[in-house]
Motif scaffolding. Structure first.
Motif, short mmCIF file in Angstrom:
data_model
loop_
_atom_site.label_atom_id
_atom_site.label_comp_id
_atom_site.label_asym_id
_atom_site.label_seq_id
_atom_site.Cartn_x
_atom_site.Cartn_y
_atom_site.Cartn_z
N VAL A 15 0.85 -1.20 0.00
CA VAL A 15 0.00 0.00 0.00
C VAL A 15 0.88 1.25 0.00
O VAL A 15 2.07 1.19 0.28
CB VAL A 15 -0.93 0.05 1.24
CG1 VAL A 15 -1.92 -1.10 1.24
CG2 VAL A 15 -0.13 0.09 2.53
N MET A 19 -1.01 5.92 3.25
CA MET A 19 -2.35 5.44 3.62
C MET A 19 -2.44 5.33 5.14
O MET A 19 -1.59 4.74 5.77
CB MET A 19 -2.63 4.07 2.98
CG MET A 19 -4.07 3.59 3.26
SD MET A 19 -4.43 1.92 2.63
CE MET A 19 -4.56 2.21 0.88
N PRO A 20 -3.49 5.93 5.73
CA PRO A 20 -3.59 5.83 7.19
C PRO A 20 -3.74 4.37 7.64
O PRO A 20 -4.40 3.57 6.97
CB PRO A 20 -4.85 6.64 7.52
CG PRO A 20 -5.00 7.59 6.37
CD PRO A 20 -4.51 6.83 5.17
N TRP A 23 -7.12 2.35 7.46
CA TRP A 23 -7.65 1.73 6.24
C TRP A 23 -6.89 0.47 5.86
O TRP A 23 -7.44 -0.44 5.24
CB TRP A 23 -7.68 2.75 5.10
CG TRP A 23 -8.53 3.90 5.54
CD1 TRP A 23 -8.12 5.15 5.91
CD2 TRP A 23 -9.95 3.86 5.77
NE1 TRP A 23 -9.20 5.89 6.34
CE2 TRP A 23 -10.33 5.13 6.26
CE3 TRP A 23 -10.93 2.88 5.61
CZ2 TRP A 23 -11.64 5.43 6.59
CZ3 TRP A 23 -12.24 3.18 5.94
CH2 TRP A 23 -12.58 4.45 6.43
N ARG A 26 -8.63 -2.03 8.19
CA ARG A 26 -10.02 -2.34 7.83
C ARG A 26 -10.13 -3.02 6.46
O ARG A 26 -10.81 -4.03 6.33
CB ARG A 26 -10.87 -1.05 7.81
CG ARG A 26 -11.24 -0.52 9.19
CD ARG A 26 -12.20 0.67 9.08
NE ARG A 26 -13.46 0.29 8.47
CZ ARG A 26 -14.47 -0.30 9.09
NH1 ARG A 26 -14.38 -0.55 10.38
NH2 ARG A 26 -15.57 -0.62 8.44
N ASP A 27 -9.49 -2.40 5.48
CA ASP A 27 -9.76 -2.85 4.10
C ASP A 27 -8.71 -3.80 3.54
O ASP A 27 -8.97 -4.51 2.59
CB ASP A 27 -9.89 -1.64 3.17
CG ASP A 27 -11.15 -0.83 3.47
OD1 ASP A 27 -11.99 -1.30 4.25
OD2 ASP A 27 -11.27 0.29 2.93
N HIS A 28 -7.51 -3.78 4.10
CA HIS A 28 -6.48 -4.65 3.54
C HIS A 28 -6.18 -5.85 4.44
O HIS A 28 -5.73 -6.87 3.97
CB HIS A 28 -5.21 -3.86 3.26
CG HIS A 28 -5.39 -2.84 2.16
ND1 HIS A 28 -5.11 -3.11 0.84
CD2 HIS A 28 -5.89 -1.58 2.19
CE1 HIS A 28 -5.41 -2.05 0.10
NE2 HIS A 28 -5.88 -1.11 0.90
N PRO A 32 -12.11 -5.15 10.87
CA PRO A 32 -13.03 -4.01 10.87
C PRO A 32 -13.45 -3.53 12.27
O PRO A 32 -14.28 -2.64 12.38
CB PRO A 32 -14.26 -4.56 10.11
CG PRO A 32 -14.26 -6.01 10.45
CD PRO A 32 -12.81 -6.42 10.63
N GLY A 33 -12.88 -4.13 13.31
CA GLY A 33 -13.25 -3.69 14.66
C GLY A 33 -12.84 -2.27 14.95
O GLY A 33 -13.44 -1.57 15.77
N LYS A 35 -12.78 1.51 14.00
CA LYS A 35 -13.81 2.22 13.24
C LYS A 35 -13.35 3.58 12.70
O LYS A 35 -12.47 4.22 13.27
CB LYS A 35 -15.03 2.48 14.14
CG LYS A 35 -15.66 1.22 14.70
CD LYS A 35 -16.24 0.33 13.62
CE LYS A 35 -17.06 -0.81 14.16
NZ LYS A 35 -16.63 -2.12 13.68
N TYR A 36 -14.06 4.01 11.66
CA TYR A 36 -13.90 5.36 11.13
C TYR A 36 -15.05 6.22 11.66
O TYR A 36 -16.22 5.84 11.51
CB TYR A 36 -13.96 5.32 9.61
CG TYR A 36 -14.18 6.67 8.94
CD1 TYR A 36 -13.12 7.55 8.74
CD2 TYR A 36 -15.45 7.06 8.52
CE1 TYR A 36 -13.32 8.77 8.13
CE2 TYR A 36 -15.66 8.29 7.91
CZ TYR A 36 -14.59 9.15 7.71
OH TYR A 36 -14.79 10.36 7.11
N GLY A 37 -14.72 7.37 12.25
CA GLY A 37 -15.78 8.28 12.67
C GLY A 37 -15.60 9.67 12.10
O GLY A 37 -16.57 10.35 11.79
N ALA A 45 -12.68 6.84 17.45
CA ALA A 45 -13.28 5.55 17.08
C ALA A 45 -12.23 4.61 16.48
O ALA A 45 -12.40 3.40 16.48
CB ALA A 45 -14.42 5.76 16.08
N ILE A 73 -8.58 -4.09 18.51
CA ILE A 73 -9.56 -4.70 19.41
C ILE A 73 -9.61 -6.21 19.21
O ILE A 73 -9.78 -6.97 20.17
CB ILE A 73 -10.97 -4.06 19.19
CG1 ILE A 73 -11.97 -4.54 20.25
CG2 ILE A 73 -11.50 -4.34 17.78
CD1 ILE A 73 -11.82 -3.92 21.60
N GLU A 74 -9.39 -6.65 17.98
CA GLU A 74 -9.45 -8.09 17.71
C GLU A 74 -8.33 -8.84 18.43
O GLU A 74 -8.45 -10.04 18.69
CB GLU A 74 -9.35 -8.36 16.20
CG GLU A 74 -10.58 -7.94 15.38
CD GLU A 74 -10.49 -6.52 14.83
OE1 GLU A 74 -9.62 -5.74 15.30
OE2 GLU A 74 -11.30 -6.17 13.93
#
Ligand code: FES
Ligand code: FES
Lengths: 156, 718
Positions: A15, A19-20, A23, A26-28, A32-33, A35-37, A45, A73-74
């Motif tokens: 990547v 890239m933060p 992401w 979450r995406d790579h 997904p635990g 979160k984006y707020g 979040a 979190i996972e």
């Protein structure tokens, strides 16, 4: 290729270095635990641990996380529930729950650093935003954890 | 009505079509899908019982944090008499709902209605299933069912001591006809309902399991970010996507009428590409509107002649002319966004077999189905909406299904591939269905004894119904959400009139937690002004206008007693009081505040009493009171959405603040259910919050607050 150590496992991700981390998680990496707020370090979040410290992953370029221990979190607990997660269930903290993974990561880092935070220290550390208004229970759960000495302080 | 049914068949079909589908995504918390190779039985539409006695209760309403996922299950389980430790929940399938002739009643989750408008049929479903299970056991034993008792899912034939578990007779029970007469328990005998059982949805949420709309992940799925016309009602005039298209990971740019979306292999890449789009908008004639334009629109409405009347009792004109004292005041509130922490989101997949699947955070599974049908042109049978947990709702995700329509338009551009749309925070902040800005004038008269004799209210306020439910507008175009608290005033005032100016403008308005709540702020602050003019204590003044058996009066008396009204507060702390009714419940509140010499306000303590008739889960009801206090507090202190050049000015939480933990007051909730009616808890406690705080601010500073948010007021004591 960027090498990341996430929840004890090493991953190589192809990547952009800017890239933060959020992401990438979450995406790579399919985690997904976190979160984006807001995407601008306002809400918390997206909080994860970087070498044990709570950081907001939405504004942290993934390149800056290379070589550091990332905990999401996972991966907070290897076996079942972490004491903070248990307290969150016991005190029925979450409502919608969207902010809560970030909240739990921030609270865990706080208790590892300071096992007996007073209300002011909780106010200082727990700047995560909750739209549902779970703050009173967040505070209660943190106090209960402190009283029980449930979180092992981190040696630094 | 027999076994494992349509739902299970549907699951098989879907799973087969989707190959390596991750089934957990379909269901929250320990649902029946996991390990359901056994012969679980649908005893009736509301529950499935497994041979090992696990009971899966179907939930038709949405879970957005308010706790109904658990409380609705409690109502079924109570009458079913099963073992609560073996209960889990799953969302009822909207597709199956339509195919089975809307078997689960309403799926709409709003108006604090989840429990109160489904409690009757849910309890009957539980009781009916219990009777069928008992009948099945009695038939197997060849005994009359009246000789059998049930406890925690175990049926006992008393004379012989024989026992059967629900799991052993569920299949036989499902074949029996449902009983015609279904007696319900007296709520006083409840063992599961009425108790603070742990919420079923929390364990997954603290583990970070993928339960929310934004968490959906499907094989081959792509991500979409969006740019919508910043001026409401405007359109895309021209797009130059050349730079965006060249960026890494970008698959497609989708141009629609009023938005442009980018589809990419991660959301960040999609959103970076959105930022690289060069879009020219056709603003559609509203590009000049700013705050002053909105204020002028409301002012014109307030002063218009011949407004329709939402209420008329007696003759306010002559009563005011004859009053000993007349007070008049104008109050105002701004637009406010819902700002759910999870932005709007929708995943859509046009499957190769012609079926459309949607995963979304929706407050209304039926509305999402309808929106999907109209946006896709497909019949309802060919659509499934998977209801995900909501990262907050507050009214944003029910009526408006804009996110579903967009998700479908975007996914249609990449047929066969699932696409997850998520809005950025700034899109979410600037494309809401806002709490309406409103301007209200109140004129009231007191007689020589200080008794309230006449009250004339004029409301200028955009109509939510006009935007979202025009068929519900009453005669003369009256929107009940815009006039509530005035057209249903509990105070005994012989002459009353409420006029309504419906003035909408181009800013979309929507059901924002307790729609119409601004009126409670206006009315209850004006009541304090009137009490002062009458030379009376605010509580005594209100009591004198409420009949002794009035429910508002009962909660008022409960709350002032608990708060210690009339006894001195801590040094520097001042109290305010307010009451309100709405969403089926009655609420009164005392706020304790202090104001520093620099004018900084601190809300220390909120005591709130709520009469909702019955309480199904006292702990989630208390949580809702805390939630309402905090949600309302932001709107009292600093939240507003301003307009400039036809656009919303605020973009994110740096300029639209949410309160932090340090600002959370101590909340003491008195649940005082008086029985005989069913009220809600999702919204009532927000109603008295603004007036209780502002009345306390007056006590502290001598200043009357007639507009919000408070950040615009200089609170330094005069
Ligand atoms: S998403 Fe990172 S702080 Fe809000
Ligand atoms: S629990 Fe909903 S945002 Fe915190």
């Amino acid at each position: 290729m960027i090498k990341l150590i996430v929840n004890g496992e090493t991953h190589s991700v192809d990547v952009e270095p800017e890239m933060p981390l959020l992401w990438v998680l979450r995406d790579h990496l399919g985690l997904p635990g976190t979160k984006y707020g807001c995407g601008i370090s306002q809400c918390g979040a997206c909080t994860v641990h970087l070498d044990g410290e709570a950081v907001r992953s939405c504004t942290l370029p993934v390149s800056a996380a290379q070589g550091k221990r990332i905990t999401t979190i996972e991966g907070l607990s290897r076996d079942g529930l972490h004491p903070v997660q248990k307290a969150w269930i016991e005190h029925e903290v979450p409502q919608c729950g969207y902010c809560q993974t970030g909240m739990i990561m921030t609270a865990t880092a706080l208790l590892e650093r300071n096992p007996h935070p007073n209300d002011d220290q909780i106010d200082q550390a727990m700047t995560n935003l909750c739209r549902c208004g779970t703050y009173a229970r967040v505070r209660k759960a943190i106090h209960a954890l402190a009283e029980a000495g449930a979180v092992t302080p981190r040696k630094s | 009505m027999t076994t494992a049914v349509s739902r299970r068949e549907f699951l098989k079909v879907s799973a087969a079509a989707s190959g390596a589908f991750v089934l957990e995504f379909w269901f929250p918390a320990g649902s029946s899908a996991a390990g359901s190779a056994d012969t679980a039985t649908e005893v009736n539409a509301w529950m499935v019982i497994h041979p090992d006695d696990r009971v899966v209760i179907r939930i038709a309403r949405s879970e957005m944090g308010q706790g109904s996922f658990t409380a609705l299950a409690q109502l079924v389980a109570e009458e079913l008499d099963c073992d609560w430790g073996k209960v889990s929940g799953e969302f009822a399938s909207p597709n199956e709902h339509f195919r089975r002739n809307r078997i689960w009643g309403s799926m709409l989750t709003g108006g604090s209605r989840g429990i109160r408008t489904s409690q009757d049929y849910l309890r009957k479903a539980g009781a009916s299933a219990r009777m069928m299970l008992v009948m099945a056991a009695a038939t197997r034993w060849g005994v009359p069912p009246s000789e059998c008792t049930v406890q925690a899912g175990v049926i006992t034939h008393r004379p012989s001591g024989r026992r059967l578990r629900y799991g052993e007779v569920a299949a036989a029970a499902a074949l029996l006809p449902a009983p015609a007469e279904v007696p319900l328990k007296d709520p006083r005998d409840w063992k599961i309902a009425g108790k603070p059982v742990h919420r079923l949805d929390i364990p997954d949420k603290v583990l970070g399991k993928p339960v929310f709309g934004v968490d959906v992940s499907l094989p081959g799925m792509l991500h979409a970010a969006i740019a919508q016309c910043p001026v409401f009602g405007g359109k895309v005039a021209h797009v130059d996507a050349s730079l965006a298209q060249s960026l890494r990971g970008v698959k497609q740019v989708v141009r629609a009428d009023d938005f442009v979306a980018v589809v990419a292999d991660s959301w960040w890449r999609a959103n970076e590409a959105v930022k690289a789009l060069k879009i020219r908008w056709d603003e559609g004639g509203n590009g000049h509107v700013d705050n002053a334009g909105i204020a002028a629109m409301l002012r014109e409405g307030l002063e218009a002649k011949d407004l329709p009347q939402a209420r008329k009792v007696g003759e306010v004109g002559s009563a005011l002319a004859g009053a000993a004292k007349v007070l008049q005041a104008e109050y105002h509130s701004p637009y406010i966004n819902h700002a759910t922490l999870e932005p709007q989101t929708c995943t859509a997949w046009f499957r190769p077999d012609g079926f459309l699947e949607i995963w979304t955070s929706t407050q209304d599974g039926e509305a999402s189905m309808q929106a999907a049908a109209s946006a896709s042109g497909l019949p309802l049978e060919k659509i499934e909406v998977h209801k995900m947990m909501l990262g907050g709702g507050f009214g944003r995700r029910g009526g408006p299904q804009d996110f579903v329509r967009q998700g479908i338009v975007i996914a249609r551009a990449v047929p066969g591939t699932p696409v997850k749309l998520m809005w950025s925070r700034s899109e979410d902040m600037q494309h809401g269905f806002y709490r309406p800005a409103s301007l209200v004038s109140m004129k009231a008269g007191l007689d020589a004894q200080g008794r309230l004799v006449a009250w004339h209210t004029r409301v200028a306020c955009p109509s939510i119904l006009q935007v979202l439910r025009p068929q519900l507008l009453a005669k003369g175009g009256i929107d009940f959400t815009a006039v509530r608290s005035f057209d249903d005033m509990p105070y005994e005032v012989p002459h009353q009139q409420v006029d309504y100016a419906r003035r909408n403008g181009h800013v979309p308005v929507g059901f924002w937690r307790a729609p119409g709540q601004q009126n409670a702020f206006y009315r209850e602050c004006f009541m304090d002004e009137l009490a002062e003019a009458a030379g009376q204590d605010p509580v005594v003044f209100r009591q004198s206008l409420l009949a002794p058996d009035n429910k508002e009066r009962r909660v008022l008396e409960a709350v002032v007693h608990a708060a210690g009204w009339g006894q001195p507060a801590a040094a520097g702390v001042f109290r305010g009081v307010a009451l309100a009714a709405g969403f089926g419940s009655y609420t009164a509140m005392v706020a304790e505040v202090s104001v520093s010499p620099k004018g900084e306000l601190k809300v220390h303590r909120i005591v709130v009493a709520i009469d909702s008739g019955y309480v199904v889960n006292p702990d989630t009801c208390r949580a809702q009171a805390e939630s309402n206090v905090l949600f309302g507090l932001g709107s009292v202190l600093y939240q507003e959405n301003n307009l400039k050049n036809g656009r919303i000015v605020e973009t994110n939480f740096n300029n639209f603040r949410l309160p932090q933990i340090s600002e959370m007051p101590k909340v003491e909730t008195l649940l005082v259910p008086s029985g005989g009616f069913w009220g809600g808890h999702g919204e009532p406690a927000i109603l008295p919050l603004a007036p209780a705080i502002c009345n306390a601010v007056h006590a502290a500073t001598g200043k009357r607050i007639r507009s919000l948010p408070l950040k615009h007021h200089d609170l330094r004591p005069a």
